[in-house]
Design an enzyme around this catalytic site. Structure first.
Site, PDB file in Angstrom:
ATOM      1  N   ASP A 109      -2.676   1.407  48.707  1.00  0.00           N
ATOM      2  CA  ASP A 109      -3.553   2.924  49.381  1.00  0.00           C
ATOM      3  C   ASP A 109      -3.857   3.359  50.719  1.00  0.00           C
ATOM      4  O   ASP A 109      -4.442   2.580  51.260  1.00  0.00           O
ATOM      5  CB  ASP A 109      -4.857   2.967  48.703  1.00  0.00           C
ATOM      6  CG  ASP A 109      -5.179   4.499  48.870  1.00  0.00           C
ATOM      7  OD1 ASP A 109      -4.433   5.320  48.464  1.00  0.00           O
ATOM      8  OD2 ASP A 109      -6.416   5.638  49.358  1.00  0.00           O
ATOM      9  N   THR A 111      -4.587   5.500  52.832  1.00  0.00           N
ATOM     10  CA  THR A 111      -5.716   5.980  52.990  1.00  0.00           C
ATOM     11  C   THR A 111      -7.470   4.790  52.870  1.00  0.00           C
ATOM     12  O   THR A 111      -7.688   4.393  53.490  1.00  0.00           O
ATOM     13  CB  THR A 111      -6.858   6.897  51.654  1.00  0.00           C
ATOM     14  OG1 THR A 111      -5.567   8.121  51.779  1.00  0.00           O
ATOM     15  CG2 THR A 111      -8.227   7.924  51.910  1.00  0.00           C
ATOM     16  N   HIS A 116     -10.438   1.323  56.011  1.00  0.00           N
ATOM     17  CA  HIS A 116     -11.020   0.035  56.291  1.00  0.00           C
ATOM     18  C   HIS A 116     -10.716  -0.428  57.396  1.00  0.00           C
ATOM     19  O   HIS A 116     -12.311  -0.829  58.167  1.00  0.00           O
ATOM     20  CB  HIS A 116     -10.005  -0.888  55.790  1.00  0.00           C
ATOM     21  CG  HIS A 116     -10.106  -2.270  55.582  1.00  0.00           C
ATOM     22  ND1 HIS A 116     -10.921  -3.442  54.983  1.00  0.00           N
ATOM     23  CD2 HIS A 116      -9.775  -3.394  56.432  1.00  0.00           C
ATOM     24  CE1 HIS A 116     -11.099  -4.501  55.031  1.00  0.00           C
ATOM     25  NE2 HIS A 116     -10.342  -4.628  56.218  1.00  0.00           N
ATOM     26  N   GLU A 117      -9.529  -0.093  58.649  1.00  0.00           N
ATOM     27  CA  GLU A 117      -9.487  -0.700  59.965  1.00  0.00           C
ATOM     28  C   GLU A 117     -10.411   0.302  60.670  1.00  0.00           C
ATOM     29  O   GLU A 117     -11.104  -0.053  61.336  1.00  0.00           O
ATOM     30  CB  GLU A 117      -7.948  -0.133  59.808  1.00  0.00           C
ATOM     31  CG  GLU A 117      -7.240  -1.208  59.724  1.00  0.00           C
ATOM     32  CD  GLU A 117      -6.948  -2.494  59.560  1.00  0.00           C
ATOM     33  OE1 GLU A 117      -7.873  -3.027  60.704  1.00  0.00           O
ATOM     34  OE2 GLU A 117      -6.776  -3.094  58.669  1.00  0.00           O
ATOM     35  N   HIS A 120     -13.580  -1.240  61.237  1.00  0.00           N
ATOM     36  CA  HIS A 120     -13.490  -2.827  61.853  1.00  0.00           C
ATOM     37  C   HIS A 120     -13.529  -1.886  63.030  1.00  0.00           C
ATOM     38  O   HIS A 120     -14.789  -2.789  64.047  1.00  0.00           O
ATOM     39  CB  HIS A 120     -11.688  -3.442  62.176  1.00  0.00           C
ATOM     40  CG  HIS A 120     -12.344  -4.247  61.136  1.00  0.00           C
ATOM     41  ND1 HIS A 120     -12.660  -4.527  60.233  1.00  0.00           N
ATOM     42  CD2 HIS A 120     -10.903  -3.995  60.094  1.00  0.00           C
ATOM     43  CE1 HIS A 120     -12.066  -5.605  59.597  1.00  0.00           C
ATOM     44  NE2 HIS A 120     -11.095  -5.160  58.851  1.00  0.00           N
ATOM     45  N   ASP A 126     -13.968  -8.317  58.036  1.00  0.00           N
ATOM     46  CA  ASP A 126     -13.940  -8.425  56.400  1.00  0.00           C
ATOM     47  C   ASP A 126     -14.649  -8.678  55.974  1.00  0.00           C
ATOM     48  O   ASP A 126     -15.409 -10.084  56.052  1.00  0.00           O
ATOM     49  CB  ASP A 126     -11.947  -9.019  56.765  1.00  0.00           C
ATOM     50  CG  ASP A 126     -10.972  -8.189  57.188  1.00  0.00           C
ATOM     51  OD1 ASP A 126     -10.840  -7.099  57.166  1.00  0.00           O
ATOM     52  OD2 ASP A 126     -10.115  -8.793  58.069  1.00  0.00           O
TER      53      ASP A 126
END
Length: 177
Positions: A109, A111, A116-117, A120, A126
């Site tokens: 996905d 989005t 997620h990025e 960071h 992670d």
């Protein structure tokens, strides 16, 4: 007017000033919101998904906000066609995010990848062994996982990292989706 009257006027003025200062103190001690600017122009196929990923973070945290900007952004998205999605970041509001179109073609996905990025760049590592309910589990739960919202624990961690706004820049690191 005599000296006694002037003394009372001065005393009232000082009392009024002090009471105003006390009334204003709680507002003055309220935490400021740190705004981070991102640019998605380098990933034209995923503009809506990047914006939604940022909106998901904005709904989950209050100490830091992500705002779109075409120039002067400290978080910049790029579209790549192989190698996996990843970010080069200092973990505190500065980074280059690479969104891999081949991962999207595999069924991941976009989005979720974007959010997620961004996680960071907000300071989170992670956690690939985590469940789908954890945004930072990345690709670990597989292509069926469409959750693009941070968990309460992830949001709380970001809150704690940004409570004092920008910190000194740390060593840059690369992390992958």
């Amino acid at each position: 007017m005599n000296g006694r009257v002037w003394g009372r006027v001065a005393a009232l003025a000082i009392t009024a000033s002090l009471s105003l200062g006390v009334a204003m103190a709680p507002a003055a001690s309220a935490a400021a919101v740190t705004t981070l600017y991102y640019s998605s122009s380098g990933a034209p196929d995923y503009l809506a998904q990047i914006d939604q990923g940022a909106a998901n973070w904005n709904a989950a945290v209050t100490d830091v906000k992500l705002a779109k900007r075409s120039t002067g952004a400290t978080i910049v998205f790029h579209e790549v066609h192989s190698g996996g999605s990843y970010t080069n970041t200092d973990g505190h509001g500065r980074g280059q995010i690479y969104l891999d179109t081949s991962q999207v073609a595999e069924g991941y996905d976009p989005t979720r990848i974007a959010a997620h990025e961004l996680g960071h760049n907000l300071g989170l590592p992670d956690h690939y062994s985590g469940p789908c309910t954890e945004l930072m589990s990345g690709h670990g739960p597989g292509t069926a996982c469409k959750n693009a919202k941070p968990s309460a624990a992830e949001a709380a961690k970001v809150q704690s990292l940004w409570v004092n706004g920008f910190a000194a820049e740390t060593t840059a690191r690369t992390v992958a989706f």
